[in-house]
Scaffold this motif. Structure first.
Motif, mmCIF file in Angstrom:
data_model
loop_
_atom_site.group_PDB
_atom_site.id
_atom_site.type_symbol
_atom_site.label_atom_id
_atom_site.label_comp_id
_atom_site.label_asym_id
_atom_site.label_seq_id
_atom_site.Cartn_x
_atom_site.Cartn_y
_atom_site.Cartn_z
ATOM 1 N N ILE A 1 -82.947 66.712 -93.577
ATOM 2 C CA ILE A 1 -83.611 67.929 -93.309
ATOM 3 C C ILE A 1 -82.763 68.680 -92.372
ATOM 4 N N PRO A 2 -82.325 67.943 -91.239
ATOM 5 C CA PRO A 2 -81.490 68.969 -90.221
ATOM 6 C C PRO A 2 -80.383 69.572 -91.008
ATOM 7 N N VAL A 3 -79.894 69.185 -92.211
ATOM 8 C CA VAL A 3 -78.919 69.839 -92.849
ATOM 9 C C VAL A 3 -79.476 70.831 -93.867
ATOM 10 N N LEU A 4 -80.280 70.386 -94.703
ATOM 11 C CA LEU A 4 -80.782 71.253 -95.756
ATOM 12 C C LEU A 4 -81.606 72.320 -95.258
ATOM 13 N N CYS A 5 -82.642 72.108 -94.291
ATOM 14 C CA CYS A 5 -83.383 73.074 -93.569
ATOM 15 C C CYS A 5 -82.979 73.570 -92.171
ATOM 16 N N ALA A 6 -81.718 73.583 -92.164
ATOM 17 C CA ALA A 6 -81.096 74.267 -90.820
ATOM 18 C C ALA A 6 -81.557 75.411 -90.521
ATOM 19 N N ILE A 7 -81.774 76.271 -91.409
ATOM 20 C CA ILE A 7 -82.513 77.656 -91.342
ATOM 21 C C ILE A 7 -83.625 77.731 -90.519
ATOM 22 N N PHE A 8 -84.598 76.880 -91.049
ATOM 23 C CA PHE A 8 -85.943 76.556 -90.279
ATOM 24 C C PHE A 8 -85.705 76.042 -88.918
ATOM 25 N N LEU A 9 -84.682 75.058 -89.150
ATOM 26 C CA LEU A 9 -84.482 74.475 -87.564
ATOM 27 C C LEU A 9 -84.050 75.458 -86.603
ATOM 28 N N VAL A 10 -82.930 76.295 -86.865
ATOM 29 C CA VAL A 10 -82.493 77.227 -85.910
ATOM 30 C C VAL A 10 -83.559 78.138 -85.701
ATOM 31 N N GLU A 11 -84.249 78.763 -86.559
ATOM 32 C CA GLU A 11 -85.406 79.707 -86.348
ATOM 33 C C GLU A 11 -86.465 79.046 -85.270
ATOM 34 N N ASP A 12 -86.856 78.009 -85.503
ATOM 35 C CA ASP A 12 -87.586 77.148 -84.462
ATOM 36 C C ASP A 12 -86.784 77.210 -83.048
ATOM 37 N N LEU A 13 -85.734 76.827 -83.220
ATOM 38 C CA LEU A 13 -84.733 76.525 -81.936
ATOM 39 C C LEU A 13 -84.720 77.792 -81.003
ATOM 40 N N SER A 14 -84.587 79.111 -81.871
ATOM 41 C CA SER A 14 -84.297 80.262 -81.272
ATOM 42 C C SER A 14 -85.467 80.682 -80.330
ATOM 43 N N VAL A 15 -86.677 80.267 -80.948
ATOM 44 C CA VAL A 15 -87.760 80.705 -80.290
ATOM 45 C C VAL A 15 -88.016 79.832 -78.876
ATOM 46 N N MET A 16 -87.640 78.586 -79.012
ATOM 47 C CA MET A 16 -87.715 77.709 -77.925
ATOM 48 C C MET A 16 -86.549 78.288 -76.745
ATOM 49 N N ILE A 17 -85.300 78.408 -77.229
ATOM 50 C CA ILE A 17 -84.402 78.958 -76.404
ATOM 51 C C ILE A 17 -84.663 80.154 -75.759
ATOM 52 N N GLN A 18 -85.444 81.097 -76.437
ATOM 53 C CA GLN A 18 -85.671 82.457 -75.953
ATOM 54 C C GLN A 18 -86.709 82.282 -74.592
ATOM 55 N N VAL A 19 -87.795 81.496 -75.058
ATOM 56 C CA VAL A 19 -88.638 81.097 -74.039
ATOM 57 C C VAL A 19 -88.365 80.462 -72.716
ATOM 58 N N ALA A 20 -87.516 79.431 -73.146
ATOM 59 C CA ALA A 20 -86.884 78.539 -71.956
ATOM 60 C C ALA A 20 -86.212 79.445 -71.000
ATOM 61 N N TYR A 21 -85.331 80.144 -71.653
ATOM 62 C CA TYR A 21 -84.092 81.096 -70.850
ATOM 63 C C TYR A 21 -84.878 82.094 -70.274
ATOM 64 N N PHE A 22 -86.007 82.557 -70.594
ATOM 65 C CA PHE A 22 -86.783 83.399 -70.043
ATOM 66 C C PHE A 22 -87.405 83.211 -68.746
ATOM 67 N N LYS A 23 -88.016 81.770 -68.836
ATOM 68 C CA LYS A 23 -88.729 81.365 -67.783
ATOM 69 C C LYS A 23 -87.980 81.021 -66.658
ATOM 70 N N GLY B 1 -87.480 87.833 -65.665
ATOM 71 C CA GLY B 1 -87.114 87.297 -66.874
ATOM 72 C C GLY B 1 -86.005 87.810 -67.683
ATOM 73 N N ARG B 2 -85.165 87.186 -67.985
ATOM 74 C CA ARG B 2 -84.309 87.687 -69.093
ATOM 75 C C ARG B 2 -84.231 87.182 -70.546
ATOM 76 N N ARG B 3 -83.803 87.689 -71.396
ATOM 77 C CA ARG B 3 -83.778 87.469 -72.846
ATOM 78 C C ARG B 3 -82.220 86.610 -73.371
ATOM 79 N N PHE B 4 -82.252 85.605 -73.779
ATOM 80 C CA PHE B 4 -81.221 84.960 -74.276
ATOM 81 C C PHE B 4 -80.482 85.771 -75.679
ATOM 82 N N PHE B 5 -81.781 86.042 -76.437
ATOM 83 C CA PHE B 5 -81.467 86.707 -77.990
ATOM 84 C C PHE B 5 -81.973 88.178 -77.587
ATOM 85 N N LYS B 6 -81.742 88.872 -78.436
ATOM 86 C CA LYS B 6 -82.123 90.127 -78.321
ATOM 87 C C LYS B 6 -83.643 90.048 -78.793
ATOM 88 N N MET B 7 -83.993 89.237 -79.652
ATOM 89 C CA MET B 7 -85.685 89.338 -80.236
ATOM 90 C C MET B 7 -85.439 87.826 -80.865
#
Length: 419
Positions: free
Chosen positions: A329-351, A360-366
């Motif tokens: 799944i981490p290979v086949l569904c990497a797009i879903f996984l990266v979308e999940d991680l992007s939200v987690m990284i954004q929230v963690a970086y902001f906090k 608070g700053r944002r790692f991604f633009k959105m």
């Protein structure tokens, strides 16, 4: 249902009835019927949603073309669910435990997603179903799937092992009997079977029971993670639908190979009796997603809503678990996984930055990630981190994600020989 009818007719030597014995024929018919339902009948459902004024509620996030989506019919995931279930009921073997689990998954997560959309649309509550109830539903499904695989006598595998022939050459052989096991396939390794029970060898005779407990916990985690990942990916026209169709094709191929002892032997993967029936489900899944994409492609005439996105992710997760390919799944569904991680990284970086700098700053633009590419870049130091600088058109982002998905699908299949 038609399978049983034509099986009876075949016993009476009715001409052509024997075709229903073949997976290839029933899979092809499931694909055709699901395409027909999702396109022809789907249009009628879309018209009904428009008549009922079941439109998307859009928040202004400053994205180009975003507000034009306001009022587009949502809850279109109903089309996908109907287009999967009906062909499976018509052409599937309903006593097959794997088929039953996939149908339960479709209905279960479809109901959770429908309830979430219903609260958003009819109750005018933009938060929808509370997150804890979604998690409870996903955990509940994981328990049902995990416990069924543990308790059902029909869920068995034939283990593949290396042996020496008379010329002292390595060959693949299968154990003489089917067994219940928590083994799964590890990509890239020659001896590619991994048993969850091996994680707790210190438990001795109880290691196998503990292995099943670990397996059930892994099942719960995967169902929750992948269904939420698909939900987050459903933010651009056709993105989640097209990505799911690509994944569905790959899973269908893997199910066919796992359920055919000759192909399984050639690829050195475990043989799983009964999983060939999942090819019928995969065909209906592919037809439903492609047919829905006819209306969901940019500019979308309908959105699937949580009714569809949670269902698609859950189907993919459970399907991979049933064919013992969940570690792919981490290979086949990497797009879903990266979308999940992007939200987690954004929230963690902001906090983190808010605690360190007071702001608070944002790692991604959105976040999720697809919106990062859709939003115009900032100036200064943020522009260095938050590339690209310019916004990319929505349709181009979607097609590029599809291309990445195809590459990941090919890599997933190649891993079966890449060891």
């Amino acid at each position: 249902m038609l399978y049983y009818l034509f099986h009876y007719l075949d016993q009476l030597d009715f001409p052509g009835a024997g075709m229903f014995k073949y997976i290839s024929f029933r899979s092809g018919m499931a694909l055709i019927f699901s395409l027909f339902i999702s396109t022809i009948i789907g249009k009628k459902i879309i018209d009904k949603l428009q008549y009922m004024q079941i439109g998307e509620i859009v928040r202004d996030l400053g994205l180009e073309g975003q507000m034009s989506k306001k009022g587009t019919p949502t809850m279109g995931g109903i089309i996908i669910i109907i287009a999967i279930i009906i062909p499976c009921l018509l052409f599937g073997r309903l006593e097959n435990i794997y088929m039953l689990l996939m149908l339960i998954t479709t209905v279960w997560l479809g109901a959770i997603g429908f309830l979430d959309d219903y609260i958003k649309v009819f109750k005018k509550d933009k938060e929808g179903l509370h997150g804890r109830f979604k998690i409870i539903g996903q955990v509940g499904l994981g328990l049902i799937v995990g416990l069924t695989l543990y308790l059902s006598p029909d869920v068995v595998i034939r283990e593949n092992v290396y042996a020496k022939n008379t010329n002292n050459e390595e060959v693949i052989k299968y154990m003489p009997e089917n067994i219940k096991s928590t083994q799964t396939t590890i990509p890239f390794l020659k001896n590619n079977n991994f048993d969850y029970a091996d994680l707790v060898p210190f438990l001795g005779e109880n290691a196998q029971i503990a292995g099943w407990i670990i397996f059930i916990l892994v099942t719960i985690f995967i169902v929750t993670a992948v269904s939420n990942g698909a939900n987050l990916t459903d933010g651009l026209d056709g993105l989640a639908t097209g990505s799911s169709a690509i994944i569905g094709v790959t899973l269908g191929i893997l199910a066919y190979l796992s359920g055919h002892i000759a192909y399984a032997s050639y690829l050195n993967i475990m043989y799983i009796p009964g999983t060939e029936e999942l090819v019928v489900f995969a065909s209906a899944f592919i037809g439903a997603t492609i047919g829905f994409l006819w209306y969901n492609a940019f500019p979308a005439q309908v959105f699937m809503g949580d009714t569809g996105s949670l269902t698609l992710g859950g189907i993919i997760a459970v399907f991979a678990i049933l064919i013992h390919k969940e570690l792919l799944i981490p290979v086949l569904c990497a797009i879903f996984l990266v979308e999940d991680l992007s939200v987690m990284i954004q929230v963690a970086y902001f906090k983190f930055t808010k605690k360190k700098y007071g702001e608070g700053r944002r790692f991604f633009k959105m976040a999720p990630l697809h919106h990062h590419f859709q939003k115009q870049g900032n100036s200064g130091i943020d522009a260095i981190i938050q590339r690209p600088f310019r916004a990319i058109p929505e349709s181009k982002i979607v097609v590029r994600f599809w291309i990445v998905g195809i590459i990941l699908a090919v890599i997933t299949i190649v891993t079966l020989k890449m060891r």
